[in-house]
Design a protein around this motif. Structure first.
Motif, mmCIF file in Angstrom:
data_model
loop_
_atom_site.group_PDB
_atom_site.id
_atom_site.type_symbol
_atom_site.label_atom_id
_atom_site.label_comp_id
_atom_site.label_asym_id
_atom_site.label_seq_id
_atom_site.Cartn_x
_atom_site.Cartn_y
_atom_site.Cartn_z
ATOM 1 N N TYR A 21 -1.644 9.330 3.386
ATOM 2 C CA TYR A 21 -2.820 10.206 1.710
ATOM 3 C C TYR A 21 -2.270 9.255 0.278
ATOM 4 N N HIS A 22 -3.135 8.811 0.137
ATOM 5 C CA HIS A 22 -2.414 7.236 -1.073
ATOM 6 C C HIS A 22 -2.815 7.706 -2.552
ATOM 7 N N ASP A 23 -1.526 8.608 -3.378
ATOM 8 C CA ASP A 23 -2.214 9.002 -4.840
ATOM 9 C C ASP A 23 -1.866 7.956 -5.610
ATOM 10 N N ASN A 24 -1.029 6.656 -5.533
ATOM 11 C CA ASN A 24 -1.254 6.083 -6.636
ATOM 12 C C ASN A 24 0.129 6.454 -7.800
ATOM 13 N N GLY A 25 0.499 6.804 -6.707
ATOM 14 C CA GLY A 25 2.148 7.247 -7.996
ATOM 15 C C GLY A 25 1.440 8.938 -9.005
ATOM 16 N N ARG A 26 0.493 9.400 -7.661
ATOM 17 C CA ARG A 26 -0.335 11.188 -8.429
ATOM 18 C C ARG A 26 -0.848 10.762 -9.483
ATOM 19 N N ARG A 82 -6.502 11.147 -10.791
ATOM 20 C CA ARG A 82 -7.737 11.374 -9.927
ATOM 21 C C ARG A 82 -7.879 11.649 -8.921
ATOM 22 N N TYR A 83 -6.768 10.990 -8.121
ATOM 23 C CA TYR A 83 -6.071 11.120 -6.561
ATOM 24 C C TYR A 83 -4.726 12.317 -6.516
ATOM 25 N N VAL A 84 -4.397 12.603 -7.140
ATOM 26 C CA VAL A 84 -3.786 14.596 -6.393
ATOM 27 C C VAL A 84 -4.166 14.904 -6.514
ATOM 28 N N ILE A 85 -5.437 15.411 -6.437
ATOM 29 C CA ILE A 85 -5.945 16.443 -5.740
ATOM 30 C C ILE A 85 -6.404 15.768 -4.887
ATOM 31 N N GLY A 86 -7.194 15.272 -4.597
ATOM 32 C CA GLY A 86 -8.134 14.312 -3.807
ATOM 33 C C GLY A 86 -7.433 13.274 -3.109
ATOM 34 N N PRO A 87 -6.512 12.734 -2.735
ATOM 35 C CA PRO A 87 -5.659 11.320 -2.070
ATOM 36 C C PRO A 87 -6.676 10.364 -1.584
ATOM 37 N N VAL A 88 -6.808 9.300 -1.261
ATOM 38 C CA VAL A 88 -7.193 8.267 -0.878
ATOM 39 C C VAL A 88 -6.462 8.192 1.184
ATOM 40 N N LYS A 89 -7.279 8.014 2.051
ATOM 41 C CA LYS A 89 -6.562 7.651 3.047
ATOM 42 C C LYS A 89 -5.930 5.963 3.226
ATOM 43 N N GLN A 90 -4.649 5.969 3.212
ATOM 44 C CA GLN A 90 -4.437 4.331 3.431
ATOM 45 C C GLN A 90 -3.952 4.138 4.939
ATOM 46 N N GLU A 91 -3.904 3.076 5.911
ATOM 47 C CA GLU A 91 -3.258 2.356 6.695
ATOM 48 C C GLU A 91 -3.279 1.336 6.796
ATOM 49 N N ASP A 92 -2.110 1.219 7.295
ATOM 50 C CA ASP A 92 -0.729 -0.362 6.681
ATOM 51 C C ASP A 92 -2.246 -1.015 8.551
ATOM 52 N N GLU A 93 -2.555 -2.476 8.351
ATOM 53 C CA GLU A 93 -3.176 -2.452 8.940
ATOM 54 C C GLU A 93 -2.127 -3.963 9.725
ATOM 55 N N TRP A 94 -1.433 -4.124 8.967
ATOM 56 C CA TRP A 94 -0.154 -5.386 9.031
ATOM 57 C C TRP A 94 0.727 -4.977 8.178
ATOM 58 N N ASP A 95 2.010 -6.082 9.090
ATOM 59 C CA ASP A 95 3.212 -5.352 7.910
ATOM 60 C C ASP A 95 3.553 -6.915 6.674
ATOM 61 N N ARG A 96 3.796 -8.509 7.639
ATOM 62 C CA ARG A 96 3.794 -9.094 7.181
ATOM 63 C C ARG A 96 2.799 -10.371 6.972
ATOM 64 N N PRO A 97 1.900 -10.821 6.703
ATOM 65 C CA PRO A 97 1.998 -9.859 4.965
ATOM 66 C C PRO A 97 1.304 -8.198 4.724
ATOM 67 N N ILE A 153 -0.491 -5.784 4.542
ATOM 68 C CA ILE A 153 -2.505 -5.913 4.345
ATOM 69 C C ILE A 153 -2.555 -4.089 4.005
ATOM 70 N N VAL A 154 -3.800 -3.380 3.536
ATOM 71 C CA VAL A 154 -3.769 -1.863 4.441
ATOM 72 C C VAL A 154 -5.090 -1.879 3.998
ATOM 73 N N ARG A 155 -5.399 -0.856 4.370
ATOM 74 C CA ARG A 155 -7.045 -0.103 4.343
ATOM 75 C C ARG A 155 -7.344 0.963 3.718
ATOM 76 N N TYR A 156 -8.765 1.318 2.962
ATOM 77 C CA TYR A 156 -8.017 2.141 2.806
ATOM 78 C C TYR A 156 -9.902 2.996 3.322
ATOM 79 N N HIS A 157 -9.481 3.938 3.850
ATOM 80 C CA HIS A 157 -10.869 4.371 4.800
ATOM 81 C C HIS A 157 -11.741 5.328 3.218
ATOM 82 N N ASP A 158 -13.131 5.035 3.423
ATOM 83 C CA ASP A 158 -14.318 5.684 2.826
ATOM 84 C C ASP A 158 -14.069 6.022 1.569
ATOM 85 N N ILE A 159 -13.724 4.706 1.191
ATOM 86 C CA ILE A 159 -13.259 4.662 -0.573
ATOM 87 C C ILE A 159 -14.615 4.304 -1.197
ATOM 88 N N VAL A 160 -15.618 4.328 -0.733
ATOM 89 C CA VAL A 160 -17.084 3.688 -1.030
ATOM 90 C C VAL A 160 -17.793 4.785 -0.799
#
Length: 520
Positions: free
Chosen positions: A276-281, A284-299, A301-308
């Motif tokens: 769960y990602h709140d971008n340093g508290r 807007r996202y302290v209470i409802g953080p977004v779901k972040q998933e690592d898709e790749w390590d180098r480089p 690449i992250v995915r944010y689920h249900d972002i829109v």
């Protein structure tokens, strides 16, 4: 002999009457003579312009030579030289007035007369339709009088006493392209073969290579059912003129699109996490953080689920649909933006960029796209703000939200999002620096195909409606990360909607600080 002359007379008639223009200017030899007179006048005007430029350069050269000699004399003993009052006066005069006069001379535009003449006569110039008509006439004559392409290209027409008027490699190629645009693969083959023959014989052809010709040639014979010939041309295409890395990338691209050759080891996979990602508290996202998933390590690449939300995505599509237009491409020869034409064969979608030396299959984009500004609807502004809140980057200097729609077969082949040092600064006019990061939002699920693949590192990211993937195109040092070379795979089944936000360097100075080290 009379029969040959009769045939040649009909050749002239067919050639002239084929050139129907936007007016009736090219319907007779008499009118074409007027065109020759126009061209002669323009050549005279061009020579006058060249002479004026040469005269101007000669004046500048003489001035430079005089100053060079004077400078050499003064440098021997500057103090003694300037002790002479005349030398001191002339130095003041030169710097105060003569250099200004030289500047005026250099800035003087001597092309006005030539440009004026060209503008006046341009209204009578033939257009693309006229050129196409003339090319079709050549092919019609070829069939009617059973002339081979070599006879026409060498100017050895029956009954003609004029000096030979030959067709160059580029001319033959252009005739072949006209046939190709008409789906006339028979004549495409003949004229592309003639162009290739002349090229193989050593005839120079600026901006045109055997690879491009073979591309058309292999496809045209394939369309005629000559499978063995098509295979032979394709083999020659794959071994001639391509960069050394062409086949490996092409192969990897296709494998990744099929879900094969993904270069993720179990060890590296174990280090990829969901969180769960709140971008340093962020408030807007302290209470409802977004779901972040690592898709790749180098480089990274992250995915944010249900972002829109579905409602937001439908509004974006609704806004974009009336303005969807065919994507434009950069012509590797002219540098001019042109409409990208759908290409049926995967080979037809590949070109070599002679300026960068890279595999420029990337430049053919088969999609429709539209740009949406934040001011156009609150939902666009809301999405932009969300991108800023989640990534921590300033989007005020980013490009507008680009919405793209890919149908079956729609693709975007391997390319970089950032501008490289060895190519013209495509973002100079924006004044916002290079593209530091990419945000790619998937606005539909795709039944089959349509993955985003990173060919350099062997990564594949699959569309998932409502999710967005994000990556940095530049290292913290500002250098481009060449591992981010990516492509949109062809849509095999379904309809793919995406929107992307290209975020630029300006405004990120305190959000993503610069570093001399390349972070991984």
């Amino acid at each position: 002999g009379s029969m040959v002359l009769c045939h040649w007379w009909w050749i002239q008639v067919l050639l002239v009457t084929s050139c129907s223009a936007h007016s009736d200017f090219f319907t007779s030899i008499g009118h074409m003579i007027d065109l020759l007179s126009t061209e002669k006048e323009l050549v005279t005007s061009l020579k006058s312009y060249i002479q004026a430029e040469e005269d101007k350069l000669q004046q500048i050269k003489e001035w430079a030579d005089r100053l060079d000699a004077l400078s050499a004399e003064a440098s021997q003993d500057p103090e003694e030289f300037l002790g002479h009052p005349v030398n001191a006066f002339k130095l003041m005069k030169r710097l105060n007035t003569e250099w200004v006069e030289l500047e005026s001379l250099i800035l003087k535009d001597v092309s006005d007369e030539f440009i004026s003449n060209l503008t006046i006569h341009r209204q009578h110039f033939p257009n693309d339709e006229d050129q196409t008509g003339a090319a079709k006439a050549l092919m019609r004559l070829q069939d009617t009088y059973q002339l081979d392409t070599d006879t026409i290209a060498s100017g050895q027409l029956p009954g003609s006493s004029l000096p030979r008027s030959v067709l160059t490699v580029e001319d033959c190629y252009d005739v072949g392209k006209v046939a190709y645009s008409e789906a006339d693969y028979y004549h495409t083959e003949l004229w592309m073969a003639q162009a290739l023959k002349q090229l193989d014989q050593g005839e120079p052809a600026a901006g045109l290579d055997a690879v491009t010709i073979l591309d058309y040639l292999s496809y045209s014979v394939y369309q005629q059912g000559e499978l063995q010939s098509a295979l032979d041309f394709t083999k020659r295409l794959e071994t001639r003129g391509r960069p050394a890395d062409y086949l490996p990338e092409r192969k990897k691209y296709e494998q990744l699109c099929r879900g094969e050759a993904v270069e993720m080891t179990p060890r590296r996979q174990s280090r990829l996490f969901c969180r769960y990602h709140d971008n340093g508290r962020h408030p807007r996202y302290v209470i409802g953080p977004v779901k972040q998933e690592d898709e790749w390590d180098r480089p990274h690449i992250v995915r944010y689920h249900d972002i829109v939300s579905d409602k937001e995505m439908e509004k974006v599509k609704e806004l974009a649909k009336p303005r969807l237009r065919r994507a434009t491409i950069s012509n590797p020869v002219t540098g001019v933006l042109e409409t990208a034409h759908y290409r049926i064969s995967k080979r037809r979608a590949t070109v070599h960029d002679p300026q960068t030396g890279t595999l420029t299959t990337a430049h053919y984009r088969v999609s429709k796209s539209a740009w949406l500004g934040a001011f156009e609807h609150p939902v666009v502004d809301k999405i932009n703000q969300r991108i800023e809140d989640v990534t921590g980057l300033d989007v005020s200097t980013a490009e507008d939200l680009q919405v793209a729609n890919y149908g079956v077969g729609g693709q975007y082949e391997p390319h970089f999002d950032f501008g490289r040092k060895d190519e013209p600064d495509a973002f100079e006019e924006l004044g916002t620096g290079n593209r530091i990061a990419t945000w790619l939002l998937y606005m539909s699920d795709v039944q089959a195909g349509g993955a985003t693949v990173f060919t350099d590192v062997g990564a594949a990211v699959w569309p998932k409606k409502g999710s967005a993937v994000f990556w940095y195109n530049l290292f913290p040092s500002g250098e481009g990360d060449y591992r981010t070379r990516h492509a949109a795979c062809p849509v095999l089944l379904g309809n793919k909607w995406v929107s992307n936000k290209w975020i630029h360097e300006r405004g990120q100075e305190f959000r993503r600080r610069c570093s001399l080290q390349e972070a991984h």
